[in-house]
Scaffold this motif. Structure first.
Motif, PDB file in Angstrom:
ATOM      1  N   ASP A  62      19.748 -33.227 -10.711  1.00 25.70           N
ATOM      2  CA  ASP A  62      19.844 -34.347  -9.695  1.00 25.70           C
ATOM      3  C   ASP A  62      18.975 -35.032 -10.114  1.00 25.70           C
ATOM      4  N   MET A  63      19.370 -36.415 -10.784  1.00 26.49           N
ATOM      5  CA  MET A  63      18.226 -37.314 -11.223  1.00 26.49           C
ATOM      6  C   MET A  63      17.863 -38.611 -10.087  1.00 26.49           C
ATOM      7  N   GLY A  64      18.795 -38.552  -9.079  1.00 25.77           N
ATOM      8  CA  GLY A  64      18.676 -39.388  -8.063  1.00 25.77           C
ATOM      9  C   GLY A  64      18.699 -40.874  -8.313  1.00 25.77           C
ATOM     10  N   LEU A  65      17.671 -41.598  -7.346  1.00 18.84           N
ATOM     11  CA  LEU A  65      17.940 -43.128  -7.585  1.00 18.84           C
ATOM     12  C   LEU A  65      17.206 -43.404  -8.677  1.00 18.84           C
ATOM     13  N   GLY A  66      17.726 -44.790  -9.273  1.00 19.35           N
ATOM     14  CA  GLY A  66      17.046 -45.292 -10.458  1.00 19.35           C
ATOM     15  C   GLY A  66      17.921 -45.113 -11.623  1.00 19.35           C
ATOM     16  N   ASN A  67      17.547 -45.687 -12.661  1.00 19.72           N
ATOM     17  CA  ASN A  67      18.155 -45.655 -14.100  1.00 19.72           C
ATOM     18  C   ASN A  67      17.684 -44.527 -15.029  1.00 19.72           C
ATOM     19  N   ASP A  68      18.320 -43.510 -15.095  1.00 14.28           N
ATOM     20  CA  ASP A  68      17.860 -42.143 -15.461  1.00 14.28           C
ATOM     21  C   ASP A  68      18.656 -41.762 -16.889  1.00 14.28           C
ATOM     22  N   THR A  69      17.963 -41.260 -17.742  1.00 13.04           N
ATOM     23  CA  THR A  69      18.561 -40.825 -19.057  1.00 13.04           C
ATOM     24  C   THR A  69      18.430 -39.479 -19.362  1.00 13.04           C
ATOM     25  N   VAL A  70      19.393 -38.765 -19.525  1.00 14.52           N
ATOM     26  CA  VAL A  70      19.200 -37.367 -19.637  1.00 14.52           C
ATOM     27  C   VAL A  70      20.172 -36.777 -20.976  1.00 14.52           C
ATOM     28  N   GLY A 103      22.541 -42.858  -7.747  1.00  8.80           N
ATOM     29  CA  GLY A 103      22.506 -44.248  -7.739  1.00  8.80           C
ATOM     30  C   GLY A 103      21.883 -45.000  -9.097  1.00  8.80           C
ATOM     31  N   GLY A 104      22.107 -45.996  -9.230  1.00  7.06           N
ATOM     32  CA  GLY A 104      21.697 -46.728 -10.579  1.00  7.06           C
ATOM     33  C   GLY A 104      22.685 -46.537 -11.731  1.00  7.06           C
ATOM     34  N   GLY A 105      22.355 -47.164 -12.841  1.00 13.24           N
ATOM     35  CA  GLY A 105      22.976 -47.230 -14.143  1.00 13.24           C
ATOM     36  C   GLY A 105      22.239 -46.157 -14.963  1.00 13.24           C
ATOM     37  N   ASP A 106      23.038 -45.061 -15.257  1.00 15.37           N
ATOM     38  CA  ASP A 106      22.574 -43.845 -15.809  1.00 15.37           C
ATOM     39  C   ASP A 106      23.359 -43.487 -17.196  1.00 15.37           C
ATOM     40  N   THR A 107      22.576 -42.728 -17.883  1.00 14.94           N
ATOM     41  CA  THR A 107      23.027 -42.290 -19.161  1.00 14.94           C
ATOM     42  C   THR A 107      22.824 -41.017 -19.498  1.00 14.94           C
ATOM     43  N   LEU A 108      24.278 -40.242 -19.666  1.00 14.11           N
ATOM     44  CA  LEU A 108      23.979 -38.585 -19.912  1.00 14.11           C
ATOM     45  C   LEU A 108      24.583 -38.343 -21.394  1.00 14.11           C
TER      46      LEU A 108
END
Ligand SMILES: [Ca+2]
Ligand SMILES: [Ca+2]
Ligand SMILES: [Ca+2]
Length: 362
Positions: free
Chosen positions: A126-134, A165-170
């Motif tokens: 669970d990456m949560g809020l913010g623009n995350d990359t996994v 939330g946020g713009g994320d990349t997986l």
């Protein structure tokens, strides 16, 4: 109190304050094994986390990295770039759980130097809020390198990734999942105002310098569910097999969808609501039932080199473009261009047995 004593207290205070400031900015992640589960918990700062599996002694190492634009993350308050501070865990028999918290977090499974990663149980992220990359699994190497470095990810049960939330990349490559794979690109509940433009990719090919293209597929023994939420989302899957079906759901915002070299047991289903110009490309998909509804907007749908027993396409309002080429439907189907009608372009090689076309024009 002597002058010296007073000075010494003052200087101690200064040191403590400085350390606190630094740890707040850097971000700290806790990692511990609880009931056989490796639990990794980030804070509200931007966290950089690499999790590695050490096959020789069946242990897991959690290392702090420096997220883009941030400072190095500590693990259990330790600077893990110092070898003596390595955070290594044994007794991980029931899965891995990561909660990255708010902030723009970067999570990587598999260090550049290792070749296998095993999770017995579920991998839940669970990456949560913010623009995350996994990044899950690894293929490829540094630019210009000659030999592919690969890290094959093997999860015995389910893979669940919530990007929040946020713009994320997986990115998922070179991975086998023993159970279901569930991906939520935005929060599962609450207002869509927290949703972002997300990218879910399966970059499963690599061509070494001077070599030939190699494939590192992703195989899911259960069902694949991908919920992209609102925002202009991108889904790009190459060499993805899902043995018990696949469901893709997308809300408002344009969808850029590519599924190439896919095998889906049972049914592939896409439900797209909203967006003014969705772009959906399917090539070399083999599934029992292909069911697609693209919602309103002027959508571009292309299906090529595929085999289905049944095919149902509904394009709703908007004058959509449907292109079908070199595709075989063996039992029956329906193409419904809806009230504005859809333009249907048939390329060579189609055998669309039992497919009824309504409200389409050519
Ligand atoms: Ca965080
Ligand atoms: Ca996020
Ligand atoms: Ca989204």
């Amino acid at each position: 109190m002597s002058k010296e004593r007073s000075r010494s207290i003052q200087s101690k205070r200064l040191v403590v304050e400085r350390l606190e400031d630094r740890s707040l900015m850097a971000g700290n992640v806790t990692a511990a094994v609880s009931g056989g589960v490796l639990v990794i918990t980030g804070d509200t700062a931007d966290n950089g986390i690499t999790v590695d599996y050490i096959a020789s002694n069946n242990t897991y190492q959690v290392t702090g990295t420096t997220p883009t634009g941030g400072t190095a993350t500590t693990i259990n308050s330790l600077d893990t770039s110092v070898p003596a501070n390595a955070q290594i865990f044994s007794g991980v028999t029931k899965g891995v759980t990561v909660n990255a918290g708010a902030g723009n977090d970067n999570l990587v499974f598999g260090a550049a130097t290792s070749t296998t990663f095993k999770v017995v149980g579920n991998l839940e992220i669970d990456m949560g809020l913010g623009n995350d990359t996994v990044a899950i699994g690894r293929n490829g190497n540094a630019a210009g390198g000659a030999t592919p470095v690969e890290n094959e990810m093997n999860i015995s049960k389910a893979l669940v990734v919530k990007l929040g939330g946020g713009g994320d990349t997986l990115d998922i490559t070179n991975t086998t999942v023993g159970g279901n794979m569930v991906i939520h690109a935005d929060p599962a509940s609450g207002p869509t105002t927290t949703h972002g433009a997300d990218t879910v990719r399966f970059p499963t090919t690599f061509t070494p310098t001077g070599g030939t293209l190699q494939t590192f597929p992703v195989t899911v023994a259960g069902k694949t569910t991908v919920i992209l939420g609102a925002g202009a989302d991108t889904f790009n899957a190459l060499n993805l097999t899902s043995r018990k079906g696949m469901l893709i759901q997308d809300q408002a915002g344009n969808l850029n969808f590519d599924l190439v070299n896919g095998t889906v047991g049972g049914e592939f289903k896409m439900v797209k609501n909203g967006g003014t110009a969705n772009d959906i490309d399917i090539r070399n998909l083999n599934t029992g039932t292909m069911r697609m509804s693209t919602g309103n907007g002027v959508d571009t749908i292309a299906i090529r080199d595929s085999i289905f027993a049944r095919m149902y396409i509904e394009t709703a309002a908007g004058r959509d473009q449907i292109t079908i080429g070199n595709t075989r439907v063996t039992k029956l189907g329906l193409i419904d261009g809806a009230r504005d009608k859809a333009r249907l372009t048939q390329e060579a090689g189609n055998v669309l047995r039992g497919v009824v076309k309504v409200r389409t024009f050519t």
